[in-house]
Design a protein around this motif. Sequence first.
Motif, short mmCIF file in Angstrom:
data_model
loop_
_atom_site.label_atom_id
_atom_site.label_comp_id
_atom_site.label_asym_id
_atom_site.label_seq_id
_atom_site.Cartn_x
_atom_site.Cartn_y
_atom_site.Cartn_z
N GLY A 32 -7.10 9.44 -8.43
CA GLY A 32 -6.29 9.08 -7.28
C GLY A 32 -6.94 9.08 -5.94
N LYS B 125 -8.27 -0.50 -7.21
CA LYS B 125 -9.04 0.46 -8.01
C LYS B 125 -9.44 -0.13 -9.35
N ALA C 198 -4.03 5.07 1.46
CA ALA C 198 -2.70 5.36 1.97
C ALA C 198 -2.77 6.10 3.29
N ARG D 152 4.13 12.45 3.12
CA ARG D 152 4.37 11.01 3.18
C ARG D 152 5.10 10.67 4.48
N SER E 278 -6.77 5.76 -3.81
CA SER E 278 -5.43 5.44 -3.39
C SER E 278 -5.00 6.31 -2.22
N GLU E 279 -5.33 7.60 -2.29
CA GLU E 279 -4.94 8.49 -1.21
C GLU E 279 -5.65 8.12 0.08
N THR F 245 0.83 -1.20 0.00
CA THR F 245 0.00 0.00 0.00
C THR F 245 0.87 1.25 0.00
N TYR F 246 1.93 1.24 0.78
CA TYR F 246 2.82 2.39 0.90
C TYR F 246 3.41 2.78 -0.45
N ILE F 247 3.79 1.77 -1.24
CA ILE F 247 4.41 2.07 -2.53
C ILE F 247 3.37 2.24 -3.65
N GLY F 248 2.08 2.07 -3.30
CA GLY F 248 1.01 2.36 -4.25
C GLY F 248 0.53 1.18 -5.08
N PRO G 17 -3.31 -0.21 -3.69
CA PRO G 17 -4.43 0.66 -4.08
C PRO G 17 -4.70 0.66 -5.58
N TRP G 18 -3.66 0.58 -6.38
CA TRP G 18 -3.83 0.56 -7.84
C TRP G 18 -4.56 -0.71 -8.26
#
Length: 423
Positions: free
Chosen positions: A238, A123, A245, A257, A241-242, A113-116, A119-120
């Motif tokens: 986004g 989504k 995060a 961050r 994802s935000e 999740t931290y590196i994205g 969430p990607w």
Amino acid sequence: MYLVVNIIGVIVYLAIAWALSKNRSKIKWRSVGIMVVLNLVIAWLLTSFAGGRAVVKGAADGFNWLVQVAYKGINFALPNWVGATGTHPAPVNFITSALLPILLIVPLFDILTYIGVLPWIIKWIGRGLSFITGQPKFESFFAVEMMFLGNTEALAVSKLQLTTMKAERDVTLAMMSMSCVTASILGAYTQMVPGQFVLTAVPLNCINALIVTNMLNPVEVDPEDDTIAKIGNVGDEGGESEAAAEETGAVESNGKRQPFFSFLGDSILGAGTLVLIITANVIAFVALAGLIDKLLGLIWKPLSLESILGVIMFIPAWLMGLNVHTAWDFSQLMGLKLVTNEFVVMGEITGKINHFAPHYRAILTVFLTSFANFGTTGMIIGAFKGMVGKEKNDMISSNVGYMLLSGILVSLLSAGMVGLFVW
């Protein structure tokens, strides 16, 4: 004959959802039909198609590999608790073999999740599911979200959406929350029951949650309301994802961050808290169930909580395509899961389930792979209470019966669909 009974069973589970629907005229039958066909195809691919079996076996082996890696940390801190493979010294206790590996797997998912990455994935799978099934965007997104994050975590991430949409849709989400599992504890499941069926259950539960809630609680969503609420100024793509995060600590409330090792420390502490929560719940619910059985035994010695719920669940169990004796055993385990949780039942059948007939082994594992039990209803209501107003919370609390029914029907449908292809 048993296959015919199994087919009838799937139809009966859907018929129950129709019969108990709050508004049958609003059920979107085209969407339901598409999702049923989609789940049958997924069940066939993951159980009967060589490539599908290879995928779930590979994923199960991957989780087992992660658990083996976790044993390195456990052996360093507690060398007398578990051997290098988790099987020596024997018998390995439940906390060591099933729960302590969570201390590695939860931070791993949080790092994704931290590196994205996570969430990607959530989504785009959610958007694809909405496009295929015709279900509202957020409900589809939430189904995928809770598949990875868990019920209360997915609700927390979705706080903005919960406060902006109408109460009937909040009830839908509460019902869906009964059917998920958390990806970070799949490794614990695969140590106790066949991993390939655990991982087969995950996508089936995701889609069956949409099917059941669409039938039990059909809600019309206007096009202008069919959106995903976003926080901050992050543009069209986004927001989700935000939100995810920020909830996991990857992004602080001021938008900056969080330093990685600070974030990782919080994640490890969160994993430790999860281990303690599961341990406390298992101990308490097993003890309470034992107490209830003792009290019932004072009335009549053979009477127990399992036997009472076993009678109630016998017909649904038999409709899985089982003989009478096996259906009775299955119904007892179903009742025990509803009163306690899936870990309690998995602990009872670990070491025995691999000797069961293939059909029974498959449907039992799939049925157990969900959070559907009485305790989860309280957890979900508590999560909503801290995020939405009194009116919405009262509506959700008044639908506890529907929440539990939704979770049971999803588990039955997923197990029944897998049972069609495993004999």
